[in-house]
Write an enzyme that holds these catalytic residues in place. Sequence first.
Site, PDB file in Angstrom:
ATOM      1  N   ASP B  20       0.819  -1.218   0.000  1.00 21.19           N
ATOM      2  CA  ASP B  20       0.000   0.000   0.000  1.00 21.19           C
ATOM      3  C   ASP B  20       0.850   1.262   0.000  1.00 21.19           C
ATOM      4  O   ASP B  20       0.406   2.326  -0.409  1.00 21.19           O
ATOM      5  CB  ASP B  20      -0.881   0.051   1.262  1.00 21.19           C
ATOM      6  CG  ASP B  20      -1.773  -1.168   1.361  1.00 21.19           C
ATOM      7  OD1 ASP B  20      -2.313  -1.590   0.316  1.00 21.19           O
ATOM      8  OD2 ASP B  20      -1.903  -1.718   2.482  1.00 21.19           O
ATOM      9  N   LYS B 221      19.114   7.881   6.252  1.00 25.32           N
ATOM     10  CA  LYS B 221      19.393   6.549   5.706  1.00 25.32           C
ATOM     11  C   LYS B 221      20.865   6.265   5.876  1.00 25.32           C
ATOM     12  O   LYS B 221      21.674   7.171   5.691  1.00 25.32           O
ATOM     13  CB  LYS B 221      19.080   6.514   4.206  1.00 25.32           C
ATOM     14  CG  LYS B 221      17.660   6.402   3.835  1.00 25.32           C
ATOM     15  CD  LYS B 221      17.541   6.311   2.298  1.00 25.32           C
ATOM     16  CE  LYS B 221      18.043   7.567   1.613  1.00 25.32           C
ATOM     17  NZ  LYS B 221      18.092   7.509   0.162  1.00 25.32           N
ATOM     18  N   ASP B 246      18.242   2.614  -5.444  1.00 26.51           N
ATOM     19  CA  ASP B 246      19.238   2.176  -6.431  1.00 26.51           C
ATOM     20  C   ASP B 246      20.524   1.668  -5.789  1.00 26.51           C
ATOM     21  O   ASP B 246      21.453   1.306  -6.499  1.00 26.51           O
ATOM     22  CB  ASP B 246      19.561   3.314  -7.409  1.00 26.51           C
ATOM     23  CG  ASP B 246      20.402   4.404  -6.765  1.00 26.51           C
ATOM     24  OD1 ASP B 246      20.093   4.776  -5.608  1.00 26.51           O
ATOM     25  OD2 ASP B 246      21.350   4.876  -7.400  1.00 26.51           O
TER      26      ASP B 246
END
Lengths: 295, 295
Positions: B20, B221, B246
Amino acid sequence: MAPSKITSKEQVHELLNNYDTFVFDCDGVIWLGDHKIPGAVESIELLKKLGKQVIFVTNNSTKSRQAYTKKFEKFGLNISKEEIFGSAYASATYLQEFLKLPKDEKVWVLGESGIQEELKELGYESIGGTDVRLNEKFDSNTTPFLPKDPKVGAVIAGLDPNINYHRLAITLQYLQDPNVKFLATNIDSTFPQKGLILPGAGSIIESVSYSSGRTPIACGKPSQNMLDAIVADKKLDRSRTIMIGDRLNTDIKFGNDGGLGTLLVLTGIETEENVLKTGAPKYYADGLGVIGELY
Amino acid sequence: MAPSKITSKEQVHELLNNYDTFVFDCDGVIWLGDHKIPGAVESIELLKKLGKQVIFVTNNSTKSRQAYTKKFEKFGLNISKEEIFGSAYASATYLQEFLKLPKDEKVWVLGESGIQEELKELGYESIGGTDVRLNEKFDSNTTPFLPKDPKVGAVIAGLDPNINYHRLAITLQYLQDPNVKFLATNIDSTFPQKGLILPGAGSIIESVSYSSGRTPIACGKPSQNMLDAIVADKKLDRSRTIMIGDRLNTDIKFGNDGGLGTLLVLTGIETEENVLKTGAPKYYADGLGVIGELY
């Protein structure tokens, strides 16, 4: 062997018989910040009168040795440039004596004029450093420091009160080339000033070390590179040389690791209890003043 | 289980049935520097049309989420502030949700306006940051930032193109108090810009980390603190959420460690060979465009 406390004339004479060269840490030994330590100047003058070689070691890289002589003058000591060994001079000397950087290669400096002046004395051309164009905001399109100067063969980094993104970015460009040598004047994380703890050379260097993934050759105390540079420059006999300082984990470690005699003075941060517990120095004394007083 | 390459309509429908919420890394997925990646915008628009929740994650802390929406506009994507999760917002959210910093405490900022704006949105007062008085040369006697503000309960540090000694020195004063919390927007050592590798947030933060001897809580991150902040803020069901990126060692690791589904796109730095060798992502594809093209 337990450290021997110098409290008698006989011990002072033993010290004088055993050593020809006296290497001094300054803060905590000769002065404490802006205050003279009682009797220290007189002891140094006595040593010089007796024909002993004296060498003053400092991790301060912002001033050249020449500029640093003025600090001694303030305390009434007439010390020549040749008697001072700063981390800027140690780095320049290390580059010449041990890394053998050719004189037609240049050095990129992240740091103060002390480094640039010492490099010049040894015949090296330096760029960067205090160049006012580095005070401008970094813009990769307009910086006069790109493209890189292909003649740069080494980077020397030290304490830099003018640190900015421009300096960090260009320094990183040079460090990306693994053939460019990387030296740090010293890696002290902080230094005390007027009741504050301020970022030291190591905190500036750590930034470019992290961005480049490289570890510099550290030249200041307690690195043996500093001592190797002193020994090479002054052609010292280590067995006839003694290191005098106020810190066990830097000065005394520095002397012990390098095979020198060691004398800890209690006018700095260490306590007698600590000295006896670690057993680290060969000698210790209430202060440098005892040499002059007991002689 | 070997990564499944998305090459058919059935696989696209499986992806849409399984998830979702789609969490995107941006560079290498939607754009490459200033260039749009073919089909990516169309795929994102399709996901939104199908009622999927999209979240864009960036470690860039210099811009607030509001300011970052303009970057999406440039690529023809109409993305709202609420769909963006930057490391500045993650840090502010983490401070509020996990460290529970009371709203009457202030935050010292070493970094850009992005951090200050996000703190303000959450009701925190910040000091430091882009304050022009910090551009003056540091002098402990004249700086308006000493003595310290006793209301400061946390430091957030990030990328700062205005980094200077004044900022480093005052930041260190706050970090010397172990009760002051210490957060880093992200710890990327470098970032690419116009063909150069430049010092990243981590290289700025490493300087104050070294001087203070403290390790910050890293919020960007691939730290799970970032994901925890997103999950708390957006009230996500991790089993119905997929991370798209990526890079195997940041984006895909970030998703895998956090219990999300993962999709690697080959429009960035990884090769198909690497993907198959590591077996890290659940899915992979030639590019984000395949979702729109195969649907």
